[in-house]
Design a protein around this motif. Structure first.
Motif, short mmCIF file in Angstrom:
data_model
loop_
_atom_site.label_atom_id
_atom_site.label_comp_id
_atom_site.label_asym_id
_atom_site.label_seq_id
_atom_site.Cartn_x
_atom_site.Cartn_y
_atom_site.Cartn_z
N ARG A 37 0.84 -1.20 0.00
CA ARG A 37 0.00 0.00 0.00
C ARG A 37 0.87 1.25 0.00
O ARG A 37 0.58 2.22 -0.68
CB ARG A 37 -0.92 -0.01 1.23
N GLU A 38 1.97 1.22 0.77
CA GLU A 38 2.87 2.37 0.86
C GLU A 38 4.03 2.17 -0.12
O GLU A 38 4.64 1.10 -0.14
CB GLU A 38 3.39 2.53 2.29
N ILE A 39 4.33 3.20 -0.91
CA ILE A 39 5.43 3.10 -1.87
C ILE A 39 6.38 4.27 -1.67
O ILE A 39 6.02 5.30 -1.09
CB ILE A 39 4.91 3.09 -3.32
N LEU A 93 4.20 18.40 -7.16
CA LEU A 93 2.84 17.91 -6.98
C LEU A 93 2.47 17.85 -5.51
O LEU A 93 1.35 18.17 -5.12
CB LEU A 93 2.69 16.52 -7.61
N THR A 94 3.45 17.46 -4.69
CA THR A 94 3.20 17.39 -3.24
C THR A 94 3.00 18.78 -2.66
O THR A 94 2.07 19.02 -1.88
CB THR A 94 4.38 16.68 -2.55
N ASP A 95 3.89 19.71 -3.04
CA ASP A 95 3.78 21.08 -2.54
C ASP A 95 2.48 21.74 -2.99
O ASP A 95 1.91 22.58 -2.28
CB ASP A 95 4.98 21.92 -3.01
N ARG A 124 3.38 10.64 3.43
CA ARG A 124 3.44 10.33 4.86
C ARG A 124 4.91 10.24 5.25
O ARG A 124 5.70 9.65 4.53
CB ARG A 124 2.73 9.00 5.13
N GLN A 125 5.25 10.83 6.37
CA GLN A 125 6.64 10.81 6.83
C GLN A 125 6.69 10.16 8.20
O GLN A 125 6.04 10.60 9.14
CB GLN A 125 7.23 12.23 6.87
N ASP A 143 0.81 6.91 -0.75
CA ASP A 143 -0.25 5.91 -0.85
C ASP A 143 -0.38 5.47 -2.30
O ASP A 143 -0.63 6.28 -3.19
CB ASP A 143 -1.58 6.50 -0.35
N LEU A 144 -0.22 4.17 -2.53
CA LEU A 144 -0.23 3.63 -3.89
C LEU A 144 -1.53 3.96 -4.61
O LEU A 144 -1.52 4.37 -5.77
CB LEU A 144 -0.01 2.12 -3.86
#
Length: 226
Positions: free
Chosen positions: A78-80, A99-101, A108-109, A117-118
């Motif tokens: 699930r997490e990549i 894209l994140t900003d 997630r950190q 999240d995949l």
């Protein structure tokens, strides 16, 4: 630098990029590692096997691909990692960070590691494919049309929206829909003018939001004693 076309298996992994444009060794390793399940090891040439062995030494940190099934594919978890997310989206890490900003993708950190999240990454990829298809259709239309009438589907493709949103623009008086022989059409020139206007509005809103984020709140003067 490595030219993918010179290595048959590596060439097969470059379906979405130029096979003749040189790539650096670390990129080649990332391609092999992420797609190892698609490699038929018995078909590797001696030259490509030697290349992979050298990449394992330089970037594997003890991990081997030759003789193994490789790491589990992204869809098995699930997490990549950021690298895997970038590979799925077909972008580099700089664009992934943008894209994140911009709030298009959340990460997630934990324990000093960043993961994505995949399912959210796959959903964003699907949205990008729809957008790219709309842009491609708009590009084709702009090459072939001048000031002729176009269908609602073509108008929606140019604006990058669906037919529901197109109808809302008509009802709001932002676009004029014509009826010719019982068929709805739009003026190509009007649709292009609307597209330019909306692009300017979006750019203006982004500029305003950035200005508000950068500005400090005004200082409030203390009330004077009577």
């Amino acid at each position: 630098m490595i030219v993918p076309k010179e290595y048959p298996s590596l060439e097969s992994l470059c379906w979405n990029r130029s096979k003749t444009t040189p790539i650096d060794r670390e990129t080649a390793w990332a391609l092999y590692r992420a797609n190892w399940r698609f490699i038929y090891q018995d078909d590797l040439t001696a030259e490509e096997r030697a290349l992979i062995e050298s990449l394992e030494v330089d970037f594997g940190n003890g991990e081997r691909l030759l003789g193994t099934d490789g790491p589990p594919p992204p869809f098995a978890r699930r997490e990549i990692t950021p690298e895997e997310a970038a590979e799925i989206l077909g972008i580099d890490l700089v664009l992934l960070e943008a894209l994140t900003d911009g709030g298009d993708l959340h990460h997630r950190q934990a324990d000093g590691k960043i993961t994505f999240d995949l399912f959210q990454v796959l959903e964003l990829k699907k949205e990008q494919e729809v957008t790219n298809a709309a842009l491609l259709e708009a590009s084709r239309l702009m090459e072939s049309l001048d000031d002729r009438d176009i269908t609602p589907e073509q108008a929606a493709a140019i604006l990058g929206i669906d037919l529901v949103l197109l109808d809302r623009r008509v009802r709001a008086g932002r676009l004029v829909r014509n009826e010719i022989d019982g068929k709805a059409t739009f003026s190509f020139a009007d649709v292009m003018a609307r597209k330019k206007y909306e692009a300017r509005q979006r750019a203006l809103m982004i500029e305003i939001n950035e200005a508000l984020e950068d500005s400090d709140p005004p200082a409030v003067a203390a009330p004077r004693k009577p």
